[in-house]
Design an enzyme around this catalytic site. Structure first.
Site, short mmCIF file in Angstrom:
data_model
loop_
_atom_site.label_atom_id
_atom_site.label_comp_id
_atom_site.label_asym_id
_atom_site.label_seq_id
_atom_site.Cartn_x
_atom_site.Cartn_y
_atom_site.Cartn_z
N HIS A 135 0.84 -1.20 0.00
CA HIS A 135 0.00 0.00 0.00
C HIS A 135 0.88 1.25 0.00
O HIS A 135 1.70 1.43 0.88
CB HIS A 135 -0.92 0.01 1.22
CG HIS A 135 -2.12 -0.90 1.07
ND1 HIS A 135 -3.27 -0.74 1.77
CD2 HIS A 135 -2.32 -1.96 0.25
CE1 HIS A 135 -4.15 -1.67 1.41
NE2 HIS A 135 -3.58 -2.43 0.49
N TYR A 169 3.47 6.84 9.84
CA TYR A 169 2.67 5.66 9.49
C TYR A 169 3.55 4.56 8.90
O TYR A 169 3.40 3.37 9.24
CB TYR A 169 1.55 6.04 8.50
CG TYR A 169 0.46 5.00 8.40
CD1 TYR A 169 -0.73 5.13 9.12
CD2 TYR A 169 0.62 3.87 7.60
CE1 TYR A 169 -1.73 4.17 9.05
CE2 TYR A 169 -0.37 2.90 7.52
CZ TYR A 169 -1.54 3.05 8.25
OH TYR A 169 -2.52 2.09 8.17
N LYS A 209 0.32 0.15 15.11
CA LYS A 209 1.72 0.15 15.53
C LYS A 209 2.09 -1.02 16.44
O LYS A 209 3.28 -1.24 16.71
CB LYS A 209 2.04 1.47 16.24
CG LYS A 209 2.08 2.66 15.31
CD LYS A 209 3.32 2.64 14.44
CE LYS A 209 3.27 3.62 13.31
NZ LYS A 209 3.48 3.03 11.98
N TYR A 255 -9.68 5.44 6.74
CA TYR A 255 -9.88 5.83 8.14
C TYR A 255 -10.93 6.95 8.12
O TYR A 255 -10.67 8.01 7.56
CB TYR A 255 -8.59 6.37 8.75
CG TYR A 255 -7.52 5.33 9.03
CD1 TYR A 255 -6.62 4.92 8.05
CD2 TYR A 255 -7.40 4.76 10.30
CE1 TYR A 255 -5.63 3.98 8.32
CE2 TYR A 255 -6.41 3.82 10.58
CZ TYR A 255 -5.54 3.43 9.58
OH TYR A 255 -4.55 2.51 9.86
N PRO A 258 -5.19 0.82 18.47
CA PRO A 258 -4.89 0.24 17.15
C PRO A 258 -4.87 1.24 15.98
O PRO A 258 -4.43 0.89 14.90
CB PRO A 258 -6.02 -0.78 16.94
CG PRO A 258 -7.12 -0.31 17.83
CD PRO A 258 -6.48 0.36 18.99
C1 PHB Z 1 -6.53 -4.14 10.58
O1 PHB Z 1 -6.48 -4.47 9.38
O2 PHB Z 1 -6.95 -4.92 11.44
C2 PHB Z 1 -6.09 -2.79 10.99
C3 PHB Z 1 -5.51 -1.96 10.04
C4 PHB Z 1 -5.11 -0.68 10.40
C5 PHB Z 1 -5.28 -0.25 11.69
C6 PHB Z 1 -5.84 -1.09 12.65
C7 PHB Z 1 -6.24 -2.36 12.30
O3 PHB Z 1 -4.90 1.01 12.03
#
Ligand code: PHB
Ligand code: APR
Length: 389
Positions: A72, A384, A296, A200, A292
Site C-alpha cells: 500500500h 505511518y 503500531k 480511516y 490500534p
Molecule cells: C486491521 O487491518 O486490522 C487494521 C488496520 C489498520 C489499523 C488497525 C487495524 O490502524
C-alpha cells in the site's frame, strides 16, 4: 534444562526474537501458556512497516509475506462526506505491506519448527527467579510436573497480561497509561475490500475503518461504546452503522456478507519503564500497548526485538554489555514516538463522549489542515510507514 535465553511468550515478539537469535547461533527456549492453535486464533491488525518486514526477512520468514502481502502506497482519510488520499510513496518514497499478523505468527512458527528450536506450549505457572543475578531461572509446570530452566537472560515477550512485567519490583517500575472511553467493534468478512487502500473515517457518529486481509477478505471496524456487547450487534446492525459513517462511493462498493469473526477491543495507551531489570528484558505488549489506530502494535514489538537481538548478539559475539545497558533507553525512545502517533491518530479520528462543540471544531480544522498541507501529510506518512530504528 539450560539455555542461553529463555523467552516467555510465543506471540510475534517471542517468536521473532527466538528466530533471530537462533539464526545467530544463540540457543533459546520459548515457554508459552497456550496451545499453538490458540495463539493462531487471535486476530490482530495487519499493517507491516518496512523495518518489521526487513526483520522478518532477516529471520528467514518473509517469503509468504512478500508473495501474498499487499503493498500500500498510501491511506485514505474520510471526513465531512469526502475522502482524501495521503500518498506515502509520493511524499516520502515509502510504502507499507498489508499482511495479517496471524499469518506472520504462522510463518514464524513454521520457521521455528524448520530449524528445530524448542517451544514448550501449555507451560503453566511460569515464574521468574534470580533476575537480579547473572544466573536467572524460569520455573513452569507441565503435565503435573515442575520444571526449571537455567539461563543467562530472560526475554519477557508475554504480552500485556503476562508474568514478566509483574516480576519487576513495583518500586522500580513506572507505568504510564491512558484508557480511551470507547472500543472498536471489528468483523472479518469474505468480501472484497471497499477500496484499494485503507479508509480511516471520522464521522459525527464515531470512527470507522475499512481494512483488508486479501483481495477477497475485508476487516471492518466501527467505534462502539465500552459497554456494548458483541452479541447485541447483528451483522445487519454493524453494516447499517458502518454505512452511516462512510462516503457515498464507499457505501456503493461495500458488499455486506456474513461475518466470520466479530469482536470488541478496548483502546489503551500504556508504557512501563524501564524495559529492563537485571537480566530480564521486556519486549512488545509486555512493556507497552498502543490503541490500534495506526496499527503500531506489531511494528513496535519488532523494533524492541531488533534492539534486544542486537544487544544479545553483541554480548555473546563481541563480549560487550553496551547494547544490553542501552536497551531500555533505545527501545523507549522509539516506543514513545509511536505512542504519540497512535494517540494523535486516535484523538483526531474518534468521537469522544465528553467533547464540546469547540473540541469538535478543532478536530475538524486539524483534519482539514492535515489534508491541505504537504508538511502535515508528510509528518503523518513518516510516522505511518515507521520511524527509523
Ligand atoms: C486491521 O487491518 O486490522 C487494521 C488496520 C489498520 C489499523 C488497525 C487495524 O490502524
Ligand atoms: N506464561 C507463558 N506465556 C504467556 C504468559 C505466561 N504467564 N502470559 C502470556 N503468555 C503468552 C500469551 O499467551 C501470548 O501468546 O505470551 C504471548 C504474548 O503475545 P502477544 O500478546 O501477541 O504479545 P507480543 O508478542 O508482544 O505481540 C506484539 O502482536 O499480537 C500482537 O497485539 C499484539 O500488536 C501486538 C504485537
Amino acid at each position: 534444562m539450560r539455555t542461553q535465553v529463555a523467552i516467555i511468550g510465543a506471540g510475534p515478539s517471542g517468536l521473532l526474537l527466538g528466530q533471530l537469535l537462533a539464526k545467530h547461533g544463540i540457543d533459546n527456549v520459548i515457554l508459552e501458556r497456550q496451545t499453538g492453535e490458540y495463539v493462531l486464533g487471535r486476530i490482530r491488525a495487519g499493517v507491516i512497516e518496512k523495518g518489521a518486514a526487513d526483520l522478518l526477512d532477516e529471520a528467514g520468514c518473509g517469503t509468504r509475506m512478500h508473495r501474498e502481502g499487499l503493498i500500500h502506497d498510501g491511506i485514505e482519510i474520510s471526513f465531512g462526506g469526502a475522502r482524501h488520499r495521503i500518498n506515502f510513496k509520493q511524499l516520502i518514497g515509502k510504502s507499507v505491506i498489508v499482511y495479517g499478523q496471524t499469518e506472520i505468527t504462522r510463518d514464524l512458527m513454521d520457521g521455528r519448527s524448520a530449524i528445530g528450536s524448542q517451544t514448550i506450549y501449555e507451560a503453566e505457572d511460569v515464574s521468574l527467579h534470580d533476575i537480579g543475578t547473572d544466573k536467572p531461572k524460569v520455573r513452569y509446570s507441565k503435565g503435573g510436573q515442575v520444571h526449571e530452566i537455567e539461563c543467562d537472560f530472560i526475554a519477557g515477550c508475554d504480552g500485556f497480561h503476562g508474568v514478566s512485567r509483574k516480576s519487576i519490583p513495583t518500586d522500580v517500575l513506572k507505568n504510564f497509561e491512558r484508557v480511551y472511553p470507547f472500543g472498536w467493534l471489528g468483523i472479518l468478512v469474505d468480501k472484497p475490500p471497499v477500496s484499494d487502500e485503507l479508509i480511516y473515517a471520522n464521522h459525527d457518529r464515531g470512527f470507522a475503518l475499512c481494512s483488508m486481509r486479501s483481495p477477497t477478505r475485508s476487516r471492518l471496524y466501527i467505534q462502539c461504546r465500552l459497554d456494548d456487547k458483541v452479541e447485541d450487534w447483528s451483522d445487519e446492525a454493524f453494516y447499517e452503522e458502518l454505512k452511516r459513517r462512510l462516503d457515498d462511493e464507499a457505501i456503493k462498493r461495500l458488499q455486506p456478507g456474513p461475518s466470520i469473526e466479530k469482536s470488541i477491543a478496548p483502546l489503551r495507551s500504556f508504557v512501563a519503564e524501564p524495559m529492563r531489570h537485571g537480566r530480564l528484558f521486556l519486549a512488545g505488549d509486555a512493556a507497552h500497548i498502543v490503541p490500534p489506530t495506526g496499527a503500531k502494535g506489531l511494528n513496535l514489538a519488532a523494533s524492541d526485538v531488533y534492539y534486544l537481538w542486537q544487544a544479545l548478539v553483541d554480548f555473546y559475539k563481541k563480549k560487550s554489555s553496551a547494547g544490553i545497558d542501552a536497551y531500555s533507553a533505545r527501545a523507549l525512545s522509539r516506543v514513545w514516538k509511536a505512542e504519540r502517533f497512535s494517540w494523535w491518530m486516535t484523538s483526531q479520528l474518534h468521537r469522544f463522549p465528553e467533547s464540546s462543540g469547540f473540541d469538535q471544531k478543532i478536530q475538524r480544522s486539524e483534519l482539514e489542515y492535515l489534508v491541505s498541507s504537504q508538511a502535515a501529510m508528510t509528518a503523518l506518512a513518516e510516522n505511518y510507514v515507521g520511524l527509523p530504528y
